[in-house]
Scaffold this motif. Structure first.
Motif, PDB file in Angstrom:
ATOM      1  N   PRO A 171       0.809  -1.230   0.000  1.00 38.95           N
ATOM      2  CA  PRO A 171       0.000   0.000   0.000  1.00 38.95           C
ATOM      3  C   PRO A 171       0.839   1.276   0.000  1.00 38.95           C
ATOM      4  N   PHE A 172       1.597   1.465  -1.058  1.00 38.50           N
ATOM      5  CA  PHE A 172       2.406   2.671  -1.181  1.00 38.50           C
ATOM      6  C   PHE A 172       2.632   2.940  -2.662  1.00 38.50           C
ATOM      7  N   ASP A 173       3.026   4.149  -2.970  1.00 40.21           N
ATOM      8  CA  ASP A 173       3.344   4.549  -4.340  1.00 40.21           C
ATOM      9  C   ASP A 173       4.844   4.349  -4.545  1.00 40.21           C
ATOM     10  N   HIS A 174       5.204   3.293  -5.258  1.00 44.68           N
ATOM     11  CA  HIS A 174       6.622   2.951  -5.403  1.00 44.68           C
ATOM     12  C   HIS A 174       7.408   4.090  -6.048  1.00 44.68           C
ATOM     13  N   VAL A 175       6.787   4.787  -6.980  1.00 44.94           N
ATOM     14  CA  VAL A 175       7.494   5.838  -7.719  1.00 44.94           C
ATOM     15  C   VAL A 175       7.799   7.032  -6.823  1.00 44.94           C
ATOM     16  N   ASN A 176       6.837   7.420  -5.994  1.00 48.09           N
ATOM     17  CA  ASN A 176       6.961   8.661  -5.223  1.00 48.09           C
ATOM     18  C   ASN A 176       7.209   8.461  -3.732  1.00 48.09           C
ATOM     19  N   GLU A 177       7.202   7.221  -3.269  1.00 52.25           N
ATOM     20  CA  GLU A 177       7.382   6.964  -1.835  1.00 52.25           C
ATOM     21  C   GLU A 177       8.484   5.925  -1.625  1.00 52.25           C
ATOM     22  N   LYS A 178       9.683   6.328  -1.965  1.00 47.91           N
ATOM     23  CA  LYS A 178      10.827   5.414  -1.889  1.00 47.91           C
ATOM     24  C   LYS A 178      11.034   4.881  -0.476  1.00 47.91           C
ATOM     25  N   ASP A 179      10.956   5.755   0.524  1.00 47.40           N
ATOM     26  CA  ASP A 179      11.194   5.322   1.903  1.00 47.40           C
ATOM     27  C   ASP A 179      10.195   4.247   2.323  1.00 47.40           C
ATOM     28  N   LYS A 180       8.934   4.429   1.943  1.00 49.83           N
ATOM     29  CA  LYS A 180       7.914   3.437   2.291  1.00 49.83           C
ATOM     30  C   LYS A 180       8.167   2.121   1.554  1.00 49.83           C
ATOM     31  N   ALA A 181       8.600   2.221   0.306  1.00 53.53           N
ATOM     32  CA  ALA A 181       8.870   1.013  -0.476  1.00 53.53           C
ATOM     33  C   ALA A 181       9.997   0.201   0.161  1.00 53.53           C
ATOM     34  N   ILE A 182      11.077   0.865   0.527  1.00 52.20           N
ATOM     35  CA  ILE A 182      12.212   0.159   1.123  1.00 52.20           C
ATOM     36  C   ILE A 182      11.846  -0.365   2.513  1.00 52.20           C
ATOM     37  N   ALA A 183      11.052   0.399   3.254  1.00 58.61           N
ATOM     38  CA  ALA A 183      10.597  -0.079   4.569  1.00 58.61           C
ATOM     39  C   ALA A 183       9.758  -1.341   4.411  1.00 58.61           C
ATOM     40  N   TRP A 184       8.900  -1.374   3.382  1.00 60.50           N
ATOM     41  CA  TRP A 184       8.098  -2.575   3.111  1.00 60.50           C
ATOM     42  C   TRP A 184       9.003  -3.755   2.782  1.00 60.50           C
ATOM     43  N   PHE A 185       9.992  -3.510   1.945  1.00 62.66           N
ATOM     44  CA  PHE A 185      10.930  -4.561   1.548  1.00 62.66           C
ATOM     45  C   PHE A 185      11.622  -5.151   2.781  1.00 62.66           C
TER      46      PHE A 185
END
Length: 290
Positions: A171-185
């Motif tokens: 549940p994040f925008d991979h393009v515009n929310e890098k920090d959230k994407a990496i936190a999810w990973f």
């Protein structure tokens, strides 16, 4: 055979034992891992490509699985997993990766491989492959996708599945929310480590090659004959599905969808032509005898 055909034929849902569970999200070398497992004799390995090869039935089953886990809607138990993964001795990549802990519990005899990658490199790879493919790059591409969506039932099923998978588990925008994407990973991999006993797992990257993987799985390193010397040497480890290959595969997926859409359109036009011809004949008969 599709699952429906297997059911009609009376084939049990779990055809082969589950032997390897690869805890690895997209763009961590999952296609290379799938190829490696095939070379090691683990047939087949469920992968996102498996969904694309079974668009008639698999997307809806995955929607059920994701809704059950993330929305609490319905249930998806052992019988469902056997039905979905029953032809596979291994699984990796999305859409199965977020269910790795559950699958490890359901199949306690399976070996577990935690397939990892540097988070920054994962983010960049996913950004320039998966998320580039998801977003149309031009108006012409957008129009073609709308055309396919309108006339190809398979692509509608795929889009629904993709939307559910992305919105429920990522549940994040991979393009515009890098920090959230990496936190999810990072959280996903921590979930793997917390939820599966360490003695069942190996931490692995595709750069590690054959030896640690084969030792963990209890199989021999594959050998090939050297053309120059004629001697047996270690087979090269698969390195496939780079960004360019991913883009080409995505293009082919939509080409196949466009062909199905064309077939649907031609069938509709054919039926319309028949109706028009019958109407014209009826009109002529009315003129002659009415």
């Amino acid at each position: 055979m599709t699952m429906a055909q297997l059911a009609v034929a009376g084939v049990p849902d779990r055809v082969v034992p589950m032997k390897v569970i690869v805890c690895g999200v997209h763009r961590t070398g999952t296609m290379s891992m799938r190829s490696a497992l095939w070379q090691l004799g683990f047939h087949d390995c469920y992968h996102m490509h498996t969904v694309l090869q079974n668009l008639d039935s698999h997307p809806e089953l995955w929607v059920r699985a994701y809704e059950a886990k993330y929305s609490g809607t319905g249930a998806f138990g052992k019988a469902d997993w056997d039905r979905l993964l029953g032809n596979c001795q291994a699984c990796c990549d999305m859409p199965s990766a977020p269910f790795s802990v559950e699958l490890a519990a359901l199949y306690p005899e399976a070996k577990v491989v935690i397939l990892n990658r540097d988070p920054e490199r994962w983010y960049e790879s996913a950004l320039h492959s998966v998320h580039k493919a998801v977003r149309p790059q031009s108006m012409a591409e957008r129009v073609m996708r709308m055309y396919c969506y309108a006339l190809d039932s398979y692509i509608r099923s795929w889009v629904r599945f993709s939307n559910v998978m992305m919105t429920r588990s990522m549940p994040f925008d991979h393009v515009n929310e890098k920090d959230k994407a990496i936190a999810w990973f990072n959280a996903q991999y921590q979930e793997f480590r917390n939820g599966i006993p360490a003695e069942r797992c190996i931490e692995y990257r595709v750069q590690d090659g054959w030896k640690p993987l084969c030792e963990h799985l209890g199989v021999a390193v594959p050998m090939v004959q050297d053309r120059a010397t004629g001697k047996l040497v270690e087979a090269p480890f698969p390195r496939i599905n780079d960004r360019e290959t991913f883009a080409e595969n995505s293009r082919r997926t939509f080409q196949r969808s466009a062909r199905r859409a064309h077939q649907t359109l031609f069938a509709m036009l054919g039926k319309l032509a028949v109706v028009a011809a019958l109407g014209y004949v009826a009109w002529l008969v009315w003129l002659m005898f009415g």
